[in-house]
Design an enzyme around this catalytic site. Structure first.
Site, PDB file in Angstrom:
ATOM      1  N   GLY A   1       0.950  -1.144   0.026  1.00  0.00           N
ATOM      2  CA  GLY A   1       0.082   0.101   0.146  1.00  0.00           C
ATOM      3  C   GLY A   1       0.896   1.333   0.284  1.00  0.00           C
ATOM      4  O   GLY A   1       2.093   1.021   0.067  1.00  0.00           O
TER       5      GLY A   1
ATOM      6  N   GLU B   1       0.051   1.204  -6.455  1.00  0.00           N
ATOM      7  CA  GLU B   1       1.017   0.834  -5.411  1.00  0.00           C
ATOM      8  C   GLU B   1       1.107  -0.639  -5.432  1.00  0.00           C
ATOM      9  O   GLU B   1       2.167  -0.978  -5.467  1.00  0.00           O
ATOM     10  CB  GLU B   1       0.343   0.842  -4.163  1.00  0.00           C
ATOM     11  CG  GLU B   1       0.401   2.559  -3.732  1.00  0.00           C
ATOM     12  CD  GLU B   1       1.860   3.049  -3.360  1.00  0.00           C
ATOM     13  OE1 GLU B   1       2.873   2.086  -3.191  1.00  0.00           O
ATOM     14  OE2 GLU B   1       2.063   4.342  -3.435  1.00  0.00           O
TER      15      GLU B   1
ATOM     16  N   GLU C   1       4.910  -2.134  -5.681  1.00  0.00           N
ATOM     17  CA  GLU C   1       5.529  -2.877  -4.669  1.00  0.00           C
ATOM     18  C   GLU C   1       5.798  -4.240  -4.656  1.00  0.00           C
ATOM     19  O   GLU C   1       6.457  -4.982  -4.066  1.00  0.00           O
ATOM     20  CB  GLU C   1       4.761  -2.522  -3.334  1.00  0.00           C
ATOM     21  CG  GLU C   1       4.916  -1.187  -2.795  1.00  0.00           C
ATOM     22  CD  GLU C   1       4.543  -0.898  -1.371  1.00  0.00           C
ATOM     23  OE1 GLU C   1       3.764  -1.957  -1.020  1.00  0.00           O
ATOM     24  OE2 GLU C   1       4.937   0.050  -0.768  1.00  0.00           O
TER      25      GLU C   1
ATOM     26  N   PRO D   1      -7.052   7.707  15.193  1.00  0.00           N
ATOM     27  CA  PRO D   1      -5.722   8.603  15.602  1.00  0.00           C
ATOM     28  C   PRO D   1      -4.664   7.643  16.221  1.00  0.00           C
ATOM     29  O   PRO D   1      -4.984   6.561  17.010  1.00  0.00           O
ATOM     30  CB  PRO D   1      -5.961   9.544  16.629  1.00  0.00           C
ATOM     31  CG  PRO D   1      -7.704   9.642  16.489  1.00  0.00           C
ATOM     32  CD  PRO D   1      -8.016   8.187  16.276  1.00  0.00           C
TER      33      PRO D   1
ATOM     34  N   GLU E   1      10.882  -6.715   0.087  1.00  0.00           N
ATOM     35  CA  GLU E   1      10.783  -8.036  -0.491  1.00  0.00           C
ATOM     36  C   GLU E   1       9.121  -8.070  -0.622  1.00  0.00           C
ATOM     37  O   GLU E   1       8.565  -7.482   0.142  1.00  0.00           O
ATOM     38  CB  GLU E   1      11.483  -8.863   0.635  1.00  0.00           C
ATOM     39  CG  GLU E   1      11.236 -10.217   0.148  1.00  0.00           C
ATOM     40  CD  GLU E   1      11.563 -11.104   1.542  1.00  0.00           C
ATOM     41  OE1 GLU E   1      12.253 -10.724   2.571  1.00  0.00           O
ATOM     42  OE2 GLU E   1      11.557 -12.517   1.400  1.00  0.00           O
TER      43      GLU E   1
END
Lengths: 245, 245
Positions: A54, A70, A74, A96, A127
Site C-alpha cells: 500500500g 501501489e 511494490e 488517531p 521484499e
DNA sequence: GCAAAAGTGTTAGCCTTACACCCATGG
DNA sequence: CCATGGGTGTAAGGCTAACACTTTTGC
C-alpha cells in the site's frame, strides 16, 4: 462532507494535514491454502516487519487508482495482472495513532487473484511474498486487523456473490471453484451438491464451448467453465454451520 | 498504509493536504415511509441546497467519533439519541473533484433511528429535516450517490442481520418490525410467515416479560419484544423476488 | 486393478410459501 | 357488528443435505 464547519480560523493548511493511504489485502488460493501477499518494510517505522502492500494516495488519484499503482510498484506484478484483478473497498481505518508518524487515514481494499507468479519487491518494499494465511506473523501498524477483516469479508461475500470466480483463471473446472470455497471457508463441501448449485444459478458460470477438457492431476478430466455475467447469487450459497456478515 | 513511498522530497505539509470528512445517511421509518435526515446548506458551494449531514474530521478524532459529533451539532438531536444510534461505515468516496474547493476524502456512514423528534438546524446547517426518501431532491456534491448506496446497503443487510431492530424503539411489536422490512424493501410480507421466521431465529428478538400489550391503532393488542443479542441471521430472511448485495 | 476425481441420481427433511381461520379491539 | 390487525394452523413445493453409484483417467 457537507457544510465546512471551519473551526475558528480554519485553513486547510493550518492543521496538521491528514495523509490518505491505501492498504491492500491481496488474497489468492494456492495449493489448497489461502495466501496473502505481504511486503517486508524497508524503512522505519516497523522496518523489517511484514506489512500489507500500500502507500500514499497522490493528489490527482482516486483511492482505487492508487491501490492498483501501489500494488504494481511494490510487488512487480505485471500491468495486465494488476489491471484485471478484482478490487473491492473493504473499510477505512481512521483511528488517531494508528501510524506513529502522523495522522493517517487508510482506505483498505481486498483484491483477489488466481494463483499468480511469485512477486518481487520493488518501490519501498524490500521484499514481497505470498504467505500462507495461517503463517502470517504479526504485521506492522494495524494490518493484522485489516487482514482479518478482509478474510471475514471475503468469506461472507462468497455466500452471496459470484466473487469466487475472481480466484480462478479465465477458464476453470468446477473442482477448482469448489476448492476456493473450501479453502476460504475451511470446510469440505459435497461435490455433487456444489456442482448442482453452481450450474443451476443462472449466470454464475458458463460452459466453454469446444468440449476440451483439462486434467487437474489424476482422475477424470473435467469440463471447463468461464465466469458468467451474474454478480449476485440468489438464493445464496450458505456455508455449513454458517455464520456470516 | 505501508512503506511511505515518499516521492522526491516528500513532506506531508508540502502537498496540498487532503481534508477528511464524514457524511451521514441517517434513515428512519416514519408513517410507513423511509425518510432521510437532510440539512440545508448555509454556505457556498451549494448554498441553499440539501445535503447529507456531516463535516470535517478533527485532528484528534476517529471518523466514527466525528460522525456522532457532527450529527449532534447539525441536527440538534439529543446526546442520548446520538449516542445510542446504530452507526455503520458504508464506503469512502475519494474521487478527485468531488468537492470543488479542495481535495476531500469522505467516509460515509449509515445511521438508523427509530422514529425520532423533528430535528432543528444548527452548526453550519441552516435547516434540518426528515424528507421522505422518494421526495429527496438533487443533493449537493455526490450525496445523491451516497444516499442511494446507503439505501441499497441497508436493504441488503436487512436480509442477513438483525439490523431492522435499530429502526425500532426499545420495545416494539412484530407488526412494527415487519413494517420496517416492508418499507425498506418496498414489498408486503406475509404476516404469519414473518412472525414465525423472526420468533424461530434465536436471539433476533426476545419477549418482554410482563405480558403488557400495546395497541398500534385499532385491532388486537400485540405482544412486545426487545432486540435480542444476535447480530446475524441464519438462515437469512430473503426478500421476495429478491436481489441483493 | 486401484486410487482419485468427475459426473449422475435419489431420497429425506427442512424451510418457505400461500392461504384459511380464529381472536381482540375500536368505532 | 364490522373493519383492522394480532396470532395459530396447515398443506404444497422448492431447496438442501446426505449418500449411493457410474465414469474416466494416472499409476
Amino acid at each position: 462532507m457537507t457544510t465546512p464547519p471551519r473551526p475558528e480560523g480554519y485553513d486547510p493548511r493550518a492543521f496538521e494535514p491528514f495523509a490518505v493511504t491505501v492498504d491492500l489485502a491481496v488474497l489468492t488460493v494456492r495449493a489448497g491454502r489461502l495466501h496473502a501477499l505481504l511486503v517486508r518494510r524497508g524503512q522505519e517505522p516497523y522496518a523489517g516487519a511484514w506489512a500489507l502492500p500500500g502507500g500514499f494516495v497522490l493528489p490527482h488519484e482516486s483511492a482505487g487508482t492508487a491501490a492498483r499503482r501501489e500494488l504494481a510498484e511494490e510487488t512487480g506484478l505485471s500491468g495486465t495482472t494488476v489491471a484485471g484483478l478484482h478490487l473491492e473497498q473493504l473499510h477505512t481505518y481512521t483511528e488517531p495513532g494508528r501510524d506513529p508518524r502522523m495522522r493517517v487515514v487508510s482506505v483498505a481494499y481486498t483484491a483477489l487473484l488466481p494463483d499468480p507468479p511469485e512477486p518481487r519487491g520493488g518501490g519501498d518494499a524490500a521484499e514481497a511474498r505470498w504467505l500462507p494465511h495461517d503463517e502470517v506473523p504479526a504485521l506492522a501498524f494495524d494490518h493484522d486487523r485489516i487482514l482479518a477483516d478482509a478474510r471475514a469479508h471475503v468469506g461472507a461475500r462468497l455466500e452471496h456473490t459470484c466473487l469466487a470466480t475472481a480466484f480462478c483463471p479465465p477458464e476453470f473446472t468446477l473442482g477448482e471453484l469448489r476448492q476456493v470455497y473450501e479453502t476460504v471457508w475451511g470446510v469440505t463441501l459435497d461435490r455433487p451438491n456444489f456442482r448442482r448449485k453452481v450450474l443451476t444459478t443462472p449466470g454464475f458460470v458458463e460452459p466453454v464451448e469446444g468440449p476440451p477438457r483439462r486434467t487437474g492431476a489424476r482422475g477424470k478430466p473435467a469440463a471447463l467453465y468461464r465466469a458468467g455475467r451474474a454478480t449476485a447469487l440468489h438464493p445464496p450459497l450458505l456455508r455449513p454451520e454458517g455464520r456470516s456478515a
